[in-house]
Design an enzyme around this catalytic site. Structure first.
Site, PDB file in Angstrom:
ATOM      1  CG  HIS A  68     -27.867   1.260  56.134  1.00  0.00           C
ATOM      2  ND1 HIS A  68     -29.240   1.202  57.433  1.00  0.00           N
ATOM      3  CD2 HIS A  68     -26.980   0.096  56.560  1.00  0.00           C
ATOM      4  CE1 HIS A  68     -28.792   0.183  58.221  1.00  0.00           C
ATOM      5  NE2 HIS A  68     -27.773  -0.317  58.270  1.00  0.00           N
ATOM      6  NE  ARG A  85     -29.246   0.088  62.876  1.00  0.00           N
ATOM      7  CZ  ARG A  85     -28.416  -1.452  62.324  1.00  0.00           C
ATOM      8  NH1 ARG A  85     -27.343  -0.322  61.993  1.00  0.00           N
ATOM      9  NH2 ARG A  85     -28.558  -2.226  62.157  1.00  0.00           N
TER      10      ARG A  85
HETATM   11  P1  NDP Z   1     -21.793  -5.531  69.136  1.00  0.00           P
HETATM   12  O1  NDP Z   1     -23.270  -5.616  70.081  1.00  0.00           O
HETATM   13  O2  NDP Z   1     -21.008  -6.577  69.447  1.00  0.00           O
HETATM   14  O3  NDP Z   1     -21.118  -4.107  70.101  1.00  0.00           O
HETATM   15  C1  NDP Z   1     -21.882  -3.306  70.827  1.00  0.00           C
HETATM   16  C2  NDP Z   1     -20.898  -2.310  71.345  1.00  0.00           C
HETATM   17  O4  NDP Z   1     -21.824  -1.274  72.268  1.00  0.00           O
HETATM   18  C3  NDP Z   1     -20.799  -3.236  72.521  1.00  0.00           C
HETATM   19  O5  NDP Z   1     -18.895  -2.776  72.847  1.00  0.00           O
HETATM   20  C4  NDP Z   1     -21.105  -3.053  74.460  1.00  0.00           C
HETATM   21  O6  NDP Z   1     -20.817  -2.444  75.200  1.00  0.00           O
HETATM   22  C5  NDP Z   1     -21.619  -1.019  73.497  1.00  0.00           C
HETATM   23  N1  NDP Z   1     -22.383  -0.397  74.572  1.00  0.00           N
HETATM   24  C6  NDP Z   1     -23.919  -0.369  74.459  1.00  0.00           C
HETATM   25  N2  NDP Z   1     -24.489   0.276  74.348  1.00  0.00           N
HETATM   26  C7  NDP Z   1     -23.664   0.594  75.398  1.00  0.00           C
HETATM   27  C8  NDP Z   1     -23.546   2.139  75.973  1.00  0.00           C
HETATM   28  N3  NDP Z   1     -24.821   2.414  76.840  1.00  0.00           N
HETATM   29  N4  NDP Z   1     -23.071   2.310  76.524  1.00  0.00           N
HETATM   30  C9  NDP Z   1     -21.620   2.503  76.119  1.00  0.00           C
HETATM   31  N5  NDP Z   1     -21.328   1.396  75.125  1.00  0.00           N
HETATM   32  C10 NDP Z   1     -22.347   0.301  74.837  1.00  0.00           C
HETATM   33  O7  NDP Z   1     -22.480  -4.630  68.009  1.00  0.00           O
HETATM   34  P2  NDP Z   1     -21.819  -5.124  66.965  1.00  0.00           P
HETATM   35  O8  NDP Z   1     -20.222  -4.131  67.075  1.00  0.00           O
HETATM   36  O9  NDP Z   1     -21.489  -6.115  66.040  1.00  0.00           O
HETATM   37  O10 NDP Z   1     -22.496  -4.018  66.077  1.00  0.00           O
HETATM   38  C11 NDP Z   1     -22.503  -2.694  66.474  1.00  0.00           C
HETATM   39  C12 NDP Z   1     -23.490  -1.908  65.142  1.00  0.00           C
HETATM   40  O11 NDP Z   1     -22.964  -1.906  64.312  1.00  0.00           O
HETATM   41  C13 NDP Z   1     -25.502  -2.478  65.572  1.00  0.00           C
HETATM   42  O12 NDP Z   1     -25.599  -2.671  66.685  1.00  0.00           O
HETATM   43  C14 NDP Z   1     -25.859  -2.263  64.660  1.00  0.00           C
HETATM   44  O13 NDP Z   1     -26.059  -0.824  64.498  1.00  0.00           O
HETATM   45  C15 NDP Z   1     -24.514  -1.551  63.622  1.00  0.00           C
HETATM   46  N6  NDP Z   1     -24.339  -1.982  62.356  1.00  0.00           N
HETATM   47  C16 NDP Z   1     -24.244  -1.161  60.973  1.00  0.00           C
HETATM   48  C17 NDP Z   1     -23.873  -1.045  60.056  1.00  0.00           C
HETATM   49  C18 NDP Z   1     -24.194  -1.002  58.520  1.00  0.00           C
HETATM   50  O14 NDP Z   1     -23.625  -1.392  57.207  1.00  0.00           O
HETATM   51  N7  NDP Z   1     -23.880   0.793  59.179  1.00  0.00           N
HETATM   52  C19 NDP Z   1     -24.001  -3.217  59.930  1.00  0.00           C
HETATM   53  C20 NDP Z   1     -24.092  -4.134  60.527  1.00  0.00           C
HETATM   54  C21 NDP Z   1     -23.444  -2.994  61.797  1.00  0.00           C
HETATM   55  P3  NDP Z   1     -20.404  -3.886  75.751  1.00  0.00           P
HETATM   56  O15 NDP Z   1     -19.079  -4.461  74.719  1.00  0.00           O
HETATM   57  O16 NDP Z   1     -19.854  -3.360  77.307  1.00  0.00           O
HETATM   58  O17 NDP Z   1     -21.606  -4.866  75.698  1.00  0.00           O
END
Ligand code: NDP
Length: 311
Positions: free
Chosen positions: A274, A226
């Site tokens: 995107h 993002r």
């Molecule tokens: P998930 O919710 O499965 O994973 C998010 C990860 O980020 C987890 O490992 C989480 O940790 C970690 N995280 C969140 N907050 C923190 C923090 N403060 N410190 C450290 N680690 C953190 O999401 P997805 O993998 O499904 O997707 C990730 C992002 O990809 C989406 O939120 C979206 O913004 C983006 N996206 C972009 C697309 C595009 O076309 N550009 C398409 C789809 C998604 P933990 O495992 O410990 O919870």
């Protein structure tokens, strides 16, 4: 019982989703009514995209769940009128596969130095072979559904991969770090960093002047996560002073990226609109249908968002 399902996303999406959703709901054995308009008090489930007309969930008095079509939920997670479970999109077949392809493609582009050969106006014969993947440390911030899949794919290609998340993770042959103390360790010396974190107050500008400084000189930043994960000005400064060699950016603080934004013209920035990974109607519909089947069967929903954590 008949499940009343409101499809509430931009009108153009209905054409893409109507047939696959019906097919998936039929295959899941759900008895349903699916429509784009419905009296709110009848609705059991909302298939939702944040650009939907529904911003106030109060009139939906029978609502059982909101099923987000996208992985990112920053457009709805803070909505205080939403008091039922919120599920996000996790779709290995479509969304995850698309992200793995986009991330590995862009990592390999930089790893192999492809640009120098694709654009070579001076016809330079410069036979310098790239290093092998095992000499190129890659760090992935965010080890969720998408980050873990990308980590496995890159590890499979031989890259030493470090992943960083909020909670502890174990992924075979990937160095997994977590928590605030793990961040500096994860970034230090990385030659390629991939951002796959959600947009939350905690992740805002996580790549800033001081964290960028930890990367190896000439490192590449790849952001399909993002826009707010990056401090734009700090990145531009790091690109200009050479500490960061290139940035490939798919997401931005303002989208579409404004025409006058310096990223467009910067020679060391690649902008993609995107498109890193899209929700694919057939497989995403199966994920939605499975959650509705579970809801109707009194089972827990899959892929629930932690409203306090914000993702
Ligand atoms: P998930 O919710 O499965 O994973 C998010 C990860 O980020 C987890 O490992 C989480 O940790 C970690 N995280 C969140 N907050 C923190 C923090 N403060 N410190 C450290 N680690 C953190 O999401 P997805 O993998 O499904 O997707 C990730 C992002 O990809 C989406 O939120 C979206 O913004 C983006 N996206 C972009 C697309 C595009 O076309 N550009 C398409 C789809 C998604 P933990 O495992 O410990 O919870």
């Amino acid at each position: 019982m008949t499940a009343h399902i409101l499809f509430s996303a931009h009108a153009s999406r209905w054409d893409l989703y109507e047939a696959p959703l019906k097919e998936a709901l039929d295959a899941a054995g759900v008895d349903y009514v699916l429509a784009t308009q419905m009296p709110p008090e009848q609705v059991d489930y909302i298939v939702y995209a944040p650009n939907s007309d529904v911003q106030d969930f109060t009139p939906f008095t029978q609502l059982k769940a909101v099923l987000n079509l996208w992985a990112g939920v920053e457009g709805v997670v803070g909505n205080r009128t939403l008091r039922v479970p919120l599920a996000r999109m996790v779709d290995e077949e479509g969304l995850t596969q698309g992200m793995v392809e986009w991330v590995t493609g862009h990592v390999l582009r930089h790893h192999l130095g492809m640009d120098a050969h694709i654009v070579n106006p001076d016809h330079r014969w410069d036979p310098v072979a790239p290093p092998l993947s095992h000499e190129r440390p890659v760090t992935i911030l965010g080890m969720g559904a998408l980050g873990r899949a990308c980590a496995r794919a890159l590890r499979g290609l031989g890259f030493p991969v470090t992943g960083w998340s909020r909670s502890e993770k174990r992924v075979a042959h990937v160095r997994c770090l977590h928590g605030d103390e793990g961040l500096a360790q994860a970034l230090r010396g990385a030659q390629i960093v991939v951002l796959l974190l959600p947009a939350t107050p905690q992740t805002d500008s996580i790549l800033n002047a001081s964290s960028l400084n930890l990367l190896a000189p000439g490192a590449v930043v790849i952001n399909p996560g993002r826009g707010p994960l990056l401090d734009d000005d700090a990145l531009l400064q790091a690109l200009d002073d050479g500490h960061v060699g290139h940035a490939t950016l798919d997401v931005f603080r303002v989208e579409p990226l404004p025409q006058d934004h310096p990223f467009w013209a910067h020679p060391k920035v690649t902008v993609t609109p995107h498109i890193a990974s899209e929700t694919r109607p057939p497989s995403a519909s199966r994920v939605i249908a499975e959650n509705i089947r579970r809801g109707e069967a009194g089972l827990g929903f899959l892929h629930l968002v932690d409203r306090d954590a914000g993702y």
